[in-house]
Design a protein around this motif. Structure first.
Motif, PDB file in Angstrom:
ATOM      1  N   THR A  33       1.365  -1.037   0.116  1.00  0.00           N
ATOM      2  CA  THR A  33       0.611   0.156   0.104  1.00  0.00           C
ATOM      3  C   THR A  33       0.886   1.036   0.145  1.00  0.00           C
ATOM      4  O   THR A  33       0.717   1.947  -0.479  1.00  0.00           O
ATOM      5  N   SER A  34       2.448   1.240   0.610  1.00  0.00           N
ATOM      6  CA  SER A  34       3.054   2.944   0.820  1.00  0.00           C
ATOM      7  C   SER A  34       3.591   2.644  -0.883  1.00  0.00           C
ATOM      8  O   SER A  34       4.128   3.979  -1.122  1.00  0.00           O
ATOM      9  N   THR A  35       3.561   1.661  -1.388  1.00  0.00           N
ATOM     10  CA  THR A  35       4.874   1.535  -3.295  1.00  0.00           C
ATOM     11  C   THR A  35       3.444   2.157  -3.642  1.00  0.00           C
ATOM     12  O   THR A  35       3.720   2.487  -4.965  1.00  0.00           O
ATOM     13  N   VAL A  46      -1.440  -6.716  -6.307  1.00  0.00           N
ATOM     14  CA  VAL A  46      -1.924  -7.694  -4.859  1.00  0.00           C
ATOM     15  C   VAL A  46      -2.081  -8.902  -5.592  1.00  0.00           C
ATOM     16  O   VAL A  46      -1.939 -10.262  -5.230  1.00  0.00           O
ATOM     17  N   GLU A  47      -2.462  -8.140  -7.464  1.00  0.00           N
ATOM     18  CA  GLU A  47      -2.622  -9.984  -7.703  1.00  0.00           C
ATOM     19  C   GLU A  47      -1.509 -10.845  -8.348  1.00  0.00           C
ATOM     20  O   GLU A  47      -0.876 -12.014  -8.152  1.00  0.00           O
ATOM     21  N   LEU A  53       4.238 -14.012  -7.279  1.00  0.00           N
ATOM     22  CA  LEU A  53       5.572 -13.430  -7.162  1.00  0.00           C
ATOM     23  C   LEU A  53       6.726 -12.908  -6.232  1.00  0.00           C
ATOM     24  O   LEU A  53       5.652 -13.081  -5.489  1.00  0.00           O
ATOM     25  N   PRO A  54       7.743 -13.034  -6.514  1.00  0.00           N
ATOM     26  CA  PRO A  54       8.526 -12.463  -5.151  1.00  0.00           C
ATOM     27  C   PRO A  54       8.036 -11.211  -4.801  1.00  0.00           C
ATOM     28  O   PRO A  54       7.622 -10.447  -5.525  1.00  0.00           O
ATOM     29  N   VAL A  58       7.150  -7.631  -6.872  1.00  0.00           N
ATOM     30  CA  VAL A  58       6.287  -6.779  -6.740  1.00  0.00           C
ATOM     31  C   VAL A  58       6.227  -5.121  -6.426  1.00  0.00           C
ATOM     32  O   VAL A  58       5.503  -4.157  -7.372  1.00  0.00           O
ATOM     33  N   LEU A  59       7.476  -5.295  -5.538  1.00  0.00           N
ATOM     34  CA  LEU A  59       7.487  -3.650  -5.207  1.00  0.00           C
ATOM     35  C   LEU A  59       8.254  -3.130  -6.424  1.00  0.00           C
ATOM     36  O   LEU A  59       8.438  -1.978  -6.448  1.00  0.00           O
TER      37      LEU A  59
END
Length: 264
Positions: A33-35, A46-47, A53-54, A58-59
């Motif tokens: 949520t912060s990214t 999220v998906e 995925l690591p 994702v981030l």
């Protein structure tokens, strides 16, 4: 800007991540949520995480030695335990140091050491084109990044000048790769994981050539597993370097250090 979520929406997100097998679901929810820049990006992230995925892919970044390191899809994710190797390198490095980061992946090790020391001349290389692109983003003006196999792409002018040789080589035995978590096995390059029959094939190649590149008193630092440490130490010692093994129970990390004998 972080995406604001109501307590109910945040709870739902945590439940979704936990159901997908994320052990630290609350922490991951906070990072996602912060990214995310907007609700659509949040949903997509999220998906991807639920799909396996690591988190770092994702981030798009990982925290390493106090730095935020960009991590592109398909590139090896720097592990927290490898921060122990960096601590050893900082203790060994002279003032201004010539540093080489072999099998650099994201370039996290070289970037971390350059950030910790003054006057570093940094060179990094990797055989994976995606890793080289990512490392160039992370290292930027701190040094140069080359594409190629181990020492092959390095300029010959480095021979006999390297003070710190970081080699976070793959060390998982081939038959154990299938036992790795899917995050690594599916989403990280095999060349960054598979170390051959006993996991030490790449390390042997590095150890064999390292004396040609190290300056007198310079050191090679290689991460390995506890069960491989004795054999790795023997191999590095057999190359003419003075070996020793250091470990961290806190980070579950084992590093073999080989030091080039000082000139007489």
């Amino acid at each position: 800007m972080p995406v604001p979520l109501s307590p109910l929406a945040l709870s739902s997100l945590v439940t979704t991540l936990r159901t997908a097998g994320c052990v630290f679901a609350e922490d991951e929810a906070a990072l996602i949520t912060s990214t995310a820049d907007d609700p659509a990006a949040l949903t997509a992230m999220v998906e991807r995480r639920v799909a396996g995925l690591p988190l770092e892919h994702v981030l798009g970044w990982a925290q390493f030695s106090g730095l935020r390191i960009a991590v592109d899809p398909g590139v090896f994710v720097p592990r927290r335990r490898t921060e122990f190797l960096i601590r050893q390198a900082v203790e060994l490095a002279p003032g201004p140091a010539v540093v080489v980061d072999l099998c650099c992946g994201t370039g996290a090790l070289g970037a971390a050491l350059a950030a910790a020391l003054d006057g570093v001349e940094l060179h990094a290389c990797d055989v994976e084109p995606a890793a080289v692109r990512c490392a160039r983003r992370n290292i930027g003006e701190l040094g140069r990044v080359y594409e190629g196999d181990l020492f092959a792409p390095l300029p010959g002018s480095l021979r006999g000048r390297v003070d710190v040789l970081l080699a976070n080589v793959p060390y998982v035995p081939t038959e154990d790769v299938a036992l790795l978590p899917a995050e690594a096995r599916v989403h990280e390059p095999l060349v960054a994981l598979d170390g051959g029959g006993d996991g030490l094939d790449v390390m042997r190649r590095v150890a064999a050539e390292a004396p040609q590149w190290l300056a007198p008193g310079g050191s090679l630092l290689v991460e390995t597993s506890e069960r491989q440490a004795a054999r790795a130490e023997e191999t590095i010692g057999g190359s003419g370097l003075i070996p020793r093994v250091v470990s961290s129970d806190e980070l579950y990390a084992t590093v073999v250090i080989g030091t080039m004998p000082a000139a007489p």
